[in-house]
Design a protein around this motif. Structure first.
Motif, short mmCIF file in Angstrom:
data_model
loop_
_atom_site.label_atom_id
_atom_site.label_comp_id
_atom_site.label_asym_id
_atom_site.label_seq_id
_atom_site.Cartn_x
_atom_site.Cartn_y
_atom_site.Cartn_z
N PRO A 275 0.84 -1.21 0.00
CA PRO A 275 0.00 0.00 0.00
C PRO A 275 0.87 1.25 0.00
CG PRO A 275 -0.82 -1.60 1.59
CD PRO A 275 0.51 -2.11 1.12
N THR A 276 0.50 2.22 -0.80
CA THR A 276 1.30 3.44 -0.89
C THR A 276 1.43 4.13 0.46
OG1 THR A 276 -0.70 4.59 -1.63
CG2 THR A 276 0.86 3.87 -3.32
N ILE A 277 0.41 4.03 1.31
CA ILE A 277 0.51 4.68 2.62
C ILE A 277 1.60 4.04 3.46
CG2 ILE A 277 -1.26 3.25 3.74
CD1 ILE A 277 -2.14 5.83 5.23
N ASP A 278 1.83 2.72 3.26
CA ASP A 278 2.90 2.05 3.99
C ASP A 278 4.27 2.48 3.48
OD1 ASP A 278 0.96 0.77 5.43
OD2 ASP A 278 1.20 -1.18 4.43
N GLU A 283 8.71 5.12 4.83
CA GLU A 283 9.75 5.70 3.96
C GLU A 283 10.72 4.63 3.44
OE1 GLU A 283 12.15 9.95 3.64
OE2 GLU A 283 11.66 9.15 5.62
N ILE A 284 10.16 3.50 3.03
CA ILE A 284 11.00 2.45 2.47
C ILE A 284 11.24 2.70 0.98
CG2 ILE A 284 10.28 0.71 4.14
CD1 ILE A 284 8.43 -0.45 1.98
N ASN A 285 12.30 2.08 0.47
CA ASN A 285 12.66 2.20 -0.94
C ASN A 285 12.61 0.83 -1.59
OD1 ASN A 285 13.57 5.06 -0.73
ND2 ASN A 285 15.14 4.16 0.59
N ILE A 286 11.97 0.73 -2.73
CA ILE A 286 11.93 -0.50 -3.52
C ILE A 286 12.82 -0.28 -4.73
CG2 ILE A 286 10.49 -2.09 -4.83
CD1 ILE A 286 8.20 -1.30 -2.91
N VAL A 287 13.88 -1.09 -4.85
CA VAL A 287 14.94 -0.85 -5.82
C VAL A 287 15.02 -2.02 -6.80
CG1 VAL A 287 17.38 -0.30 -6.13
CG2 VAL A 287 16.21 0.37 -4.00
N GLY A 288 14.89 -1.75 -8.08
CA GLY A 288 15.04 -2.77 -9.10
C GLY A 288 16.50 -2.98 -9.46
#
Length: 341
Positions: A275-278, A283-288
């Protein structure tokens, strides 16, 4: 020469005779293959998953993890000579676009991908480019390092990116200690002082991870997220590197993450659903992470020459390609399978 080719999707590969490639342009390099890695992507190719994306015309020779000896060179090649021992960056790149000029050649705007969209290395010889060959140390043998050309390079790229933010106080979780994961573990130990936790469903893979440098090994038996949280004081890890990317690993990886942490996606197969609110509130980062650059491969080969990264391999003769494919598909390969002409 002998070559193993894709002759149709949802069909077995076939061994055939094709002409030995020759230099067709001034920057061409012909490599005598000493080892070709068998990658799970090769299984996806046979399943037709890459057909539309690659646009390759069948039949063609598969194999994108290659190392060997320089056999012939074009008229403008000066960085290698006949007889040199080399590993091949998986892409043939233009050198002129913005990405190449920036050293980010994996995003070249005009590249070819031997084994994916043109002839690869399940063969006795392969045509590539002077921009793609990296001379390797005399102590290394092509069959021992071939899979570092893609699996190792992908693992290095992700681990090196992750290592940039890690300090001695931090923890990093690696999900998956298989073909890519066991390389990523070694790279992380070489590049960062952070505490390393490895999670895998296979107890033998966990034992391997601990033997090559993991500080903690966790068998994924149902309570593994809680086990990781316990090892991190209930906070989660600053970095999670996910070499699996399917079977529920993405949701578990995010749960193992500390606030403001980085979740690196390497393996693929399912969606990352957060969820975008999470994402905002923690403030986590998802990195490809894609395959690494030419410079990444050069750095990786230095680590290999130092003995800091060792590839665990199962070797097969080129004629036994179907056995190698079946063993990989059946989960019977520990480390990486290598075809040797």
């Amino acid at each position: 020469m002998r070559a193993v080719q894709v002759v149709g999707y949802h069909r077995n590969l076939e061994l055939t005779e094709v002409p030995v490639p020759e230099p067709a342009g001034p920057w061409d390099v012909i490599v005598k293959i000493g080892g070709a890695g068998v990658c799970r992507t090769d299984l996806h190719i046979l399943e037709g998953q890459w057909a539309d994306k690659s646009g390759v015309e069948l039949p063609y020779t598969i194999g994108h993890e290659n190392a060997g000896w320089v056999h012939a060179v074009g008229s403008a090649v000066t960085n290698v000579a006949e007889g040199d021992k080399v590993i091949l960056h998986p892409l043939v790149t233009c050198g002129l676009c913005r990405a190449c000029r920036s050293g980010d050649d994996v995003h070249c705007e005009s590249s070819a991908f031997p084994g994916i969209d043109t002839n690869g290395g399940y063969a006795e010889y392969l045509r590539t480019s002077a921009r793609s060959v990296v001379r390797i140390d005399d102590s290394l043998e092509p069959a021992d390092v071939a899979a570092l050309a893609d699996a190792g390079l992908t693992a290095y790229h992700a681990a090196a990116k992750a290592a940039r933010r890690l300090t001695p106080r931090d923890r990093v979780v690696v999900i998956g200690a298989g073909g890519l994961g066991h390389i990523g573990i070694q790279v992380l130990k070489a590049l960062t002082p952070a505490e390393l936790i490895v999670v895998d469903r296979n107890p033998d893979a966990v034992k391997l991870a601990v033997s090559i440098g993991a500080d903690h090994g966790v068998v994924a038996e149902g309570d593994h997220v809680d086990d990781v949280l316990a090892l991190t004081g209930g906070h989660g890890a600053e970095v999670v590197v996910d070499f699996v990317g399917e079977g529920g690993a993405t949701a578990e990886g995010v749960r193992m993450l500390r606030r403001a942490g980085d979740y690196h996606v390497v393996g693929y197969g399912e969606d990352v659903v957060v969820p975008t609110i999470d994402i905002i509130s923690t403030e986590i980062n998802i990195v490809g992470n894609l395959v690494g650059s030419y410079n990444d491969l050069c750095d990786l080969m230095v680590l290999a020459a130092r003995g800091a990264v060792r590839l665990h391999t199962a070797k097969y003769a080129l004629d036994d390609f179907q056995t190698a494919i079946d063993d990989l598909d059946g989960g019977r390969v520990r480390g990486r399978a290598i075809l040797i002409p």
